[in-house]
Design a protein around this motif. Structure first.
Motif, PDB file in Angstrom:
ATOM      1  N   VAL A  55       0.834  -1.206   0.000  1.00 23.29           N
ATOM      2  CA  VAL A  55       0.000   0.000   0.000  1.00 23.29           C
ATOM      3  C   VAL A  55       0.866   1.252   0.000  1.00 23.29           C
ATOM      4  N   ILE A  56       1.866   1.292   0.869  1.00 24.58           N
ATOM      5  CA  ILE A  56       2.710   2.489   0.958  1.00 24.58           C
ATOM      6  C   ILE A  56       3.543   2.656  -0.315  1.00 24.58           C
ATOM      7  N   ALA A  57       4.066   1.561  -0.871  1.00 28.00           N
ATOM      8  CA  ALA A  57       4.838   1.652  -2.120  1.00 28.00           C
ATOM      9  C   ALA A  57       3.959   2.193  -3.242  1.00 28.00           C
ATOM     10  N   ASP A  58       2.705   1.738  -3.306  1.00 33.42           N
ATOM     11  CA  ASP A  58       1.775   2.215  -4.329  1.00 33.42           C
ATOM     12  C   ASP A  58       1.436   3.688  -4.104  1.00 33.42           C
ATOM     13  N   LEU A  59       1.250   4.080  -2.850  1.00 30.27           N
ATOM     14  CA  LEU A  59       0.965   5.472  -2.515  1.00 30.27           C
ATOM     15  C   LEU A  59       2.124   6.376  -2.933  1.00 30.27           C
ATOM     16  N   ARG A  61       4.098   6.020  -5.341  1.00 31.73           N
ATOM     17  CA  ARG A  61       4.135   6.157  -6.802  1.00 31.73           C
ATOM     18  C   ARG A  61       2.956   6.975  -7.337  1.00 31.73           C
ATOM     19  N   ASN A  62       1.962   7.239  -6.507  1.00 29.09           N
ATOM     20  CA  ASN A  62       0.775   7.962  -6.923  1.00 29.09           C
ATOM     21  C   ASN A  62       1.110   9.417  -7.230  1.00 29.09           C
ATOM     22  N   LYS A  63       0.821   9.849  -8.451  1.00 24.03           N
ATOM     23  CA  LYS A  63       1.172  11.207  -8.892  1.00 24.03           C
ATOM     24  C   LYS A  63       0.454  12.282  -8.079  1.00 24.03           C
ATOM     25  N   ASP A  64      -0.819  12.050  -7.714  1.00 17.81           N
ATOM     26  CA  ASP A  64      -1.551  13.037  -6.914  1.00 17.81           C
ATOM     27  C   ASP A  64      -0.898  13.206  -5.545  1.00 17.81           C
ATOM     28  N   PHE A  65      -0.433  12.111  -4.960  1.00 18.72           N
ATOM     29  CA  PHE A  65       0.267  12.165  -3.678  1.00 18.72           C
ATOM     30  C   PHE A  65       1.576  12.946  -3.828  1.00 18.72           C
ATOM     31  N   GLN A  66       2.313  12.683  -4.902  1.00 18.29           N
ATOM     32  CA  GLN A  66       3.575  13.381  -5.125  1.00 18.29           C
ATOM     33  C   GLN A  66       3.355  14.880  -5.320  1.00 18.29           C
ATOM     34  N   ILE A  67       2.300  15.235  -6.024  1.00 16.52           N
ATOM     35  CA  ILE A  67       1.996  16.650  -6.239  1.00 16.52           C
ATOM     36  C   ILE A  67       1.601  17.311  -4.923  1.00 16.52           C
ATOM     37  N   MET A  68       0.799  16.601  -4.102  1.00 15.82           N
ATOM     38  CA  MET A  68       0.434  17.137  -2.792  1.00 15.82           C
ATOM     39  C   MET A  68       1.687  17.387  -1.962  1.00 15.82           C
ATOM     40  N   LEU A  69       2.633  16.435  -1.973  1.00 18.72           N
ATOM     41  CA  LEU A  69       3.885  16.618  -1.228  1.00 18.72           C
ATOM     42  C   LEU A  69       4.636  17.844  -1.738  1.00 18.72           C
ATOM     43  N   ALA A  70       4.741  17.973  -3.063  1.00 16.45           N
ATOM     44  CA  ALA A  70       5.468  19.107  -3.643  1.00 16.45           C
ATOM     45  C   ALA A  70       4.824  20.430  -3.240  1.00 16.45           C
ATOM     46  N   GLN A  72       3.197  21.041  -0.591  1.00 15.42           N
ATOM     47  CA  GLN A  72       3.408  21.260   0.838  1.00 15.42           C
ATOM     48  C   GLN A  72       4.889  21.425   1.179  1.00 15.42           C
ATOM     49  N   GLY A  73       5.759  21.322   0.165  1.00 16.26           N
ATOM     50  CA  GLY A  73       7.190  21.489   0.393  1.00 16.26           C
ATOM     51  C   GLY A  73       7.836  20.304   1.085  1.00 16.26           C
ATOM     52  N   ILE A  74       7.270  19.109   0.879  1.00 19.71           N
ATOM     53  CA  ILE A  74       7.798  17.894   1.507  1.00 19.71           C
ATOM     54  C   ILE A  74       8.515  17.077   0.439  1.00 19.71           C
ATOM     55  N   ALA A  75       9.777  16.764   0.685  1.00 22.87           N
ATOM     56  CA  ALA A  75      10.548  15.966  -0.278  1.00 22.87           C
ATOM     57  C   ALA A  75      10.148  14.500  -0.162  1.00 22.87           C
ATOM     58  N   LEU A  76       9.785  13.909  -1.286  1.00 21.99           N
ATOM     59  CA  LEU A  76       9.386  12.503  -1.315  1.00 21.99           C
ATOM     60  C   LEU A  76      10.488  11.615  -0.749  1.00 21.99           C
ATOM     61  N   SER A  77      11.714  11.943  -1.066  1.00 20.64           N
ATOM     62  CA  SER A  77      12.842  11.115  -0.637  1.00 20.64           C
ATOM     63  C   SER A  77      13.103  11.190   0.861  1.00 20.64           C
ATOM     64  N   SER A  78      12.520  12.163   1.548  1.00 21.32           N
ATOM     65  CA  SER A  78      12.778  12.295   2.981  1.00 21.32           C
ATOM     66  C   SER A  78      11.698  11.654   3.851  1.00 21.32           C
ATOM     67  N   LEU A  79      10.664  11.082   3.237  1.00 21.48           N
ATOM     68  CA  LEU A  79       9.582  10.473   4.017  1.00 21.48           C
ATOM     69  C   LEU A  79      10.063   9.233   4.767  1.00 21.48           C
ATOM     70  N   ARG A  80       9.517   9.032   5.945  1.00 21.24           N
ATOM     71  CA  ARG A  80       9.785   7.840   6.756  1.00 21.24           C
ATOM     72  C   ARG A  80       8.453   7.170   7.072  1.00 21.24           C
ATOM     73  N   THR A  81       8.507   5.938   7.575  1.00 20.28           N
ATOM     74  CA  THR A  81       7.286   5.244   8.011  1.00 20.28           C
ATOM     75  C   THR A  81       7.468   4.781   9.447  1.00 20.28           C
ATOM     76  N   THR A  82       6.357   4.667  10.176  1.00 21.01           N
ATOM     77  CA  THR A  82       6.431   4.157  11.547  1.00 21.01           C
ATOM     78  C   THR A  82       6.519   2.643  11.554  1.00 21.01           C
ATOM     79  N   ILE A  83       6.195   2.018  10.430  1.00 18.78           N
ATOM     80  CA  ILE A  83       6.261   0.573  10.291  1.00 18.78           C
ATOM     81  C   ILE A  83       7.512   0.224   9.508  1.00 18.78           C
ATOM     82  N   ASP A  84       8.310  -0.695  10.025  1.00 21.35           N
ATOM     83  CA  ASP A  84       9.517  -1.114   9.320  1.00 21.35           C
ATOM     84  C   ASP A  84       9.094  -1.929   8.108  1.00 21.35           C
TER      85      ASP A  84
END
Length: 192
Positions: A55-59, A61-70, A72-84
């Motif tokens: 689910v998270i890997a698919d999210l 890759r989702n273009k709408d999610f990436q645009i929302m991050l951009a 909001q000024g959030i770098a996709l590469s800097s995201l972390r997860t609480t689940i290993d």
């Protein structure tokens, strides 16, 4: 059902609803100690690491999610997860309950930062990011023009003309950059 939607709760919390398959999952994106972290709320994801990973890997890759991050000024590469999400980790249960430790991100503009950006983005992603930034500038200058106009100033006023010229320049630049999306690079979209 909309595949991706979000609600900005405040400056450090964004609630996300994401449809994967035929199921809607609720996730939370929050900022803590300078690190943006994704946390799944659904018990199905919390109890099934493989599904959570999918689910998270698919999210991501989702273009709408990436645009929302951009936006909001959030770098996709800097995201972390609480689940290993590491498949080979024997310490999964212990580490998933622990707070994520913030990693030291590369200095903005450093060669490592640029390489990381290149590794995680296609040329279309880069163009979309530029277009988003230009849209913000065009809207910003449009608001300034409205304000100046409400002050009974308009064409012929030196400040109004300069702002209008800047906005026109950004609009022309946006059109030229958008034209680069039409180029066929052939083969694999990720070229570098």
């Amino acid at each position: 059902m909309i595949p991706f939607s979000f609600e900005i709760v405040n400056d450090s919390t964004i609630n996300i609803e994401y449809v994967f398959g035929s199921e809607k999952f609720v996730l939370n994106l929050f900022l803590r100690q300078g690190v943006w972290t994704i946390h799944p709320f659904d018990g199905m994801l919390l109890g099934n690491r493989d599904l959570c990973r999918s689910v998270i890997a698919d999210l991501l890759r989702n273009k709408d999610f990436q645009i929302m991050l951009a936006k909001q000024g959030i770098a996709l590469s800097s995201l972390r997860t609480t689940i290993d999400l590491d498949q080979s980790s024997p310490e999964y249960e212990v580490r998933s309950r622990r707070e994520p430790e913030p990693e030291v991100d590369p200095e903005p503009g450093s060669i490592d930062d640029i390489r990381e950006f290149i590794e995680y983005n296609t040329i279309d992603d880069i163009i979309d990011l530029e277009l988003t930034q230009l849209d913000r500038k065009i809207a910003f200058y449009g608001e300034i023009l409205k304000y100046i106009f409400m002050q009974n100033l308009g064409p012929g006023d030196p400040e109004f003309d300069k702002i209008q010229s800047l906005q026109r320049t950004f609009k022309e630049t946006r059109e030229r950059i958008a034209g680069h999306k039409d180029f066929d690079l052939g083969g694999d979209r990720k070229r570098f």
